[in-house]
Design a protein around this motif. Structure first.
Motif, PDB file in Angstrom:
ATOM      1  N   UNK A  61       0.974  -1.087  -0.024  1.00 24.67           N
ATOM      2  CA  UNK A  61      -0.085   0.137  -0.079  1.00 24.67           C
ATOM      3  C   UNK A  61       0.905   1.384  -0.119  1.00 24.67           C
ATOM      4  N   UNK A  62       0.832   2.113  -0.948  1.00 23.18           N
ATOM      5  CA  UNK A  62       1.397   3.456  -1.325  1.00 23.18           C
ATOM      6  C   UNK A  62       0.456   4.608  -1.060  1.00 23.18           C
ATOM      7  N   UNK A  63       0.974   5.503  -0.316  1.00 24.44           N
ATOM      8  CA  UNK A  63       0.195   6.696  -0.096  1.00 24.44           C
ATOM      9  C   UNK A  63       0.289   7.517  -1.583  1.00 24.44           C
ATOM     10  N   UNK A  64      -0.873   7.989  -2.075  1.00 27.80           N
ATOM     11  CA  UNK A  64      -0.608   8.708  -3.451  1.00 27.80           C
ATOM     12  C   UNK A  64      -1.488   9.961  -2.999  1.00 27.80           C
ATOM     13  N   UNK A  65      -0.890  11.014  -3.116  1.00 27.01           N
ATOM     14  CA  UNK A  65      -1.747  12.555  -2.966  1.00 27.01           C
ATOM     15  C   UNK A  65      -2.759  12.659  -3.992  1.00 27.01           C
ATOM     16  N   UNK A  66      -2.523  12.122  -5.076  1.00 21.68           N
ATOM     17  CA  UNK A  66      -3.669  12.236  -6.206  1.00 21.68           C
ATOM     18  C   UNK A  66      -4.821  11.273  -6.140  1.00 21.68           C
ATOM     19  N   UNK A  67      -4.899  10.383  -4.774  1.00 21.43           N
ATOM     20  CA  UNK A  67      -6.015   9.685  -4.793  1.00 21.43           C
ATOM     21  C   UNK A  67      -6.731   9.904  -3.381  1.00 21.43           C
ATOM     22  N   UNK A  68      -7.890  10.243  -3.647  1.00 25.07           N
ATOM     23  CA  UNK A  68      -8.750  10.859  -2.503  1.00 25.07           C
ATOM     24  C   UNK A  68     -10.054   9.793  -1.930  1.00 25.07           C
ATOM     25  N   UNK A  69     -10.195   8.784  -2.558  1.00 22.98           N
ATOM     26  CA  UNK A  69     -11.163   7.836  -2.060  1.00 22.98           C
ATOM     27  C   UNK A  69     -10.557   6.374  -2.215  1.00 22.98           C
ATOM     28  N   UNK A  70     -11.363   5.534  -1.586  1.00 28.71           N
ATOM     29  CA  UNK A  70     -11.081   3.991  -1.730  1.00 28.71           C
ATOM     30  C   UNK A  70     -12.001   3.335  -2.707  1.00 28.71           C
ATOM     31  N   UNK A  71     -12.553   4.182  -3.486  1.00 33.20           N
ATOM     32  CA  UNK A  71     -13.566   3.706  -4.382  1.00 33.20           C
ATOM     33  C   UNK A  71     -13.120   2.395  -5.301  1.00 33.20           C
ATOM     34  N   UNK A  72     -11.921   2.570  -5.734  1.00 32.02           N
ATOM     35  CA  UNK A  72     -11.362   1.377  -6.636  1.00 32.02           C
ATOM     36  C   UNK A  72     -11.200  -0.027  -6.050  1.00 32.02           C
ATOM     37  N   UNK A  73     -11.098   0.048  -4.778  1.00 38.91           N
ATOM     38  CA  UNK A  73     -10.752  -1.133  -3.954  1.00 38.91           C
ATOM     39  C   UNK A  73     -12.342  -1.688  -3.517  1.00 38.91           C
ATOM     40  N   UNK A  74     -13.272  -0.809  -3.652  1.00 40.34           N
ATOM     41  CA  UNK A  74     -14.897  -1.025  -3.463  1.00 40.34           C
ATOM     42  C   UNK A  74     -15.261  -2.108  -4.783  1.00 40.34           C
ATOM     43  N   UNK A  75     -14.918  -1.619  -5.621  1.00 40.64           N
ATOM     44  CA  UNK A  75     -15.104  -2.510  -6.994  1.00 40.64           C
ATOM     45  C   UNK A  75     -14.527  -3.819  -7.163  1.00 40.64           C
ATOM     46  N   UNK A  76     -13.096  -3.790  -6.704  1.00 36.93           N
ATOM     47  CA  UNK A  76     -12.335  -4.596  -6.987  1.00 36.93           C
ATOM     48  C   UNK A  76     -11.279  -4.949  -5.556  1.00 36.93           C
ATOM     49  N   UNK A  77     -12.057  -5.606  -4.695  1.00 36.74           N
ATOM     50  CA  UNK A  77     -11.673  -5.955  -3.548  1.00 36.74           C
ATOM     51  C   UNK A  77     -10.306  -6.994  -3.425  1.00 36.74           C
ATOM     52  N   UNK A  78     -10.215  -7.663  -4.357  1.00 33.10           N
ATOM     53  CA  UNK A  78      -9.041  -8.634  -4.392  1.00 33.10           C
ATOM     54  C   UNK A  78      -7.769  -8.100  -5.073  1.00 33.10           C
ATOM     55  N   UNK A  79      -6.760  -8.057  -4.224  1.00 33.44           N
ATOM     56  CA  UNK A  79      -5.513  -8.022  -4.950  1.00 33.44           C
ATOM     57  C   UNK A  79      -4.352  -9.092  -5.049  1.00 33.44           C
ATOM     58  N   UNK A  80      -4.154  -9.566  -6.405  1.00 30.14           N
ATOM     59  CA  UNK A  80      -3.147 -10.586  -6.269  1.00 30.14           C
ATOM     60  C   UNK A  80      -2.040 -10.319  -6.809  1.00 30.14           C
ATOM     61  N   UNK A  81      -0.803 -10.560  -6.370  1.00 27.14           N
ATOM     62  CA  UNK A  81       0.478 -10.379  -6.915  1.00 27.14           C
ATOM     63  C   UNK A  81       1.018 -11.472  -7.802  1.00 27.14           C
ATOM     64  N   UNK A  82       1.999 -11.203  -8.483  1.00 26.52           N
ATOM     65  CA  UNK A  82       2.233 -12.256  -9.487  1.00 26.52           C
ATOM     66  C   UNK A  82       3.211 -13.109  -8.673  1.00 26.52           C
TER      67      UNK A  82
END
Length: 499
Positions: free
Chosen positions: A48-69
């Motif tokens: 998880x990386x803090x990005x000043x250009x992101x203001x909401x967690x909406x992306x992870x509301x629609x895609x709640x699963x994150x899988x690395x290679x």
């Protein structure tokens, strides 16, 4: 317009490490090339990386699963497997990470702040790395470790110096719009603001941020009216401003009772929250009172009546303001700036992160042994190293199992099992594997020379060794005549040519 989402549940799965390679170098005129299997690559981590250009967690509301290679497997000729790249998830500044039990595991504040949510698995060693004086050509390699799988809750807690609190339709959004360039939604009905709105306010040489927290009602600390969702956003505010509607049409309400009701909710919420990152409880932070809508004649008369009572009862500065005529906004802005500056000066300076070394105690063996609650007479071995070795072992390879036995013996697991009362043949569980314990001599047993992929200590294996196949072939040829042997040789050569 995108939705504002300030709480999501994230399922993060890190990549698995690549398996090591078991290979022996084969080249003309080099009969003893030796092992040349490479190591597997490391699996990717979820970060998880803090990005000043992101203001909401909406992306992870629609895609709640994150899988690395996952990392790639090692190859012969000492070729190492490729490491998988880390999966970086951009989150807003002020995101708090909680585990399944609801405990805070990370508070992400400041651009570029990173938190490894799920660690990628390490790659397995190839047989070239496992070669030793006792085992010159290992016939096995270690498996890659699986990556971590975690379930985290991400909460966005707004970063603002001043938080505006008040009942619905008290004029908080109008105040933010009048003092800053922010343009929140303003309407003449309750709960117009459903998400926090931030505005940047300048007062002289001081600049600070103001958060318009959605309206609170009695019972908000218990979740009534989405109160917990709204109260979360004032946890980081250094100064709180009570915005009181002095022109309300509700006869059972008055400025003093409104302030008391909200203070009761803040105190209730502070009891559950405790001391925050700012070093004090929410209900102990500096306060200001803004008596709003003095442009209405009845409201102006009410302000004259309750101003002294509020100041005497609560001990906070009181300001009469109007967002419509902008009366009193300058004085309120300078009062906010003064208290924000004092809060910033009292706040300890942020220290750079330090590398913390936690060496293992001298008497710490790295594992524990206890009775198995599910199997009578069984034992359970718990520890980071034994469980990791179990995950790295391919139980289809007898030599790999023998290597695991050597590692456990050197660690002292066998000796500890004997002291705990374990008998030969009793079930022992390490990680997800349960086996019957057969004690062996601790060190030096690995020096016995056996065929590649076999171990003399594992007598009950189904694999037919080369020596046994040779004896069986000799037994079949004993009763054949010379003519039959010659015919069989011709049949074998013809069969090879046809294939």
């Amino acid at each position: 317009m995108s939705r504002f989402v300030d709480r999501v549940v994230l399922h993060a799965t890190a990549g698995a490490g690549g398996n090591g390679c078991a290979s022996v170098h084969r080249e003309k005129f080099k009969p003893l090339g030796g092992p040349d299997g490479g190591n597997g690559g490391r699996g990717g981590s979820v970060v998880l990386v803090v990005d000043p250009g992101v203001h909401t967690l909406l992306d992870y509301h629609h895609r709640p699963r994150a899988v690395a290679k996952s990392g790639t497997q090692g190859q012969g000729a000492f070729k190492q497997g490729a490491n998988a790249p880390d999966l970086e998830l951009r989150v807003p500044d002020g995101t708090v990470v909680l585990d399944r039990r609801g405990e805070v595991v990370a508070d992400l504040v400041g651009p570029g702040t990173r938190y490894v949510a799920a660690e990628g698995g390490r790659g397995g060693l190839g047989n070239a790395a496992l070669a030793s004086a006792a085992r010159k050509a290992p016939g096995f390699a270690l498996l890659g470790e699986p990556g971590d799988e975690v379930e985290l809750t991400l909460e966005l807690r707004s970063l603002a110096d001043v938080g505006l609190v008040g009942f619905p339709s008290a004029g908080k959004s109008s105040l933010v719009a009048a003092m800053s360039a922010a343009r929140p939604k303003i309407a003449d009905y309750p709960f117009t603001t459903l998400v926090p709105q931030l505005g940047v306010v300048s007062a002289g040489d001081d600049t600070f941020t103001v958060a318009d927290v959605p309206g609170l009602i009695p019972g908000a600390a218990e979740g009534r009216g989405l109160g917990l969702e709204f109260l979360r956003h004032i946890e980081r505010c250094s100064v709180l401003v009570h915005v009181v509607d002095c022109a309300t049409f509700e006869t059972e309400r008055d400025p003093v009772s409104d302030i008391e009701a909200l203070e009761a909710e803040l105190a209730h919420y502070a009891e559950a929250l405790g001391t925050s990152a700012l070093g004090e409880r929410i209900d102990q932070r500096p306060r200001l009172v803004a008596l709003n809508k003095v442009d209405v004649p009845d409201a102006a008369d009410l302000v004259d009546i309750v101003r002294d009572e509020i100041a005497e009862r609560f001990g906070w500065p009181v300001f009469a303001i109007s967002t419509a005529s902008r009366a009193g906004l300058r004085e309120l802005g300078f009062a906010m700036a003064e208290r924000v500056a004092a809060a910033r000066a009292a706040r300890p300076e942020a220290e750079p992160s330090r590398i913390v070394l936690r060496p293992r105690a001298v008497d710490d063996s790295g594992f524990t042994i206890g009775a198995d609650p599910q199997i009578e007479g069984g034992f359970v071995v718990r520890g980071e190293r034994p469980e990791r070795w179990i995950r790295q072992t391919s139980f289809d390879n007898d030599e790999a199992v023998g290597y695991l036995a050597d590692r456990l013996a050197r660690l002292g697991v066998e000796e500890a099992l004997a002291k705990a009362g374990a008998l030969p043949g009793c079930p022992v569980t390490i990680g997800d594997v349960t086996f019957d314990w057969e004690p062996s001599t601790p060190a030096g047993i690995a020096a016995l020379l056996t065929g590649r992929g076999t171990d003399v200590r594992l007598e009950n294996h189904e694999r037919v060794g080369a020596a046994e196949r040779k004896r069986a072939r000799g037994a079949r040829r004993e009763h054949l005549s010379d003519a039959e042997l010659a015919a069989g040789a011709r049949y074998s050569s013809d069969h090879e040519i046809e294939e």
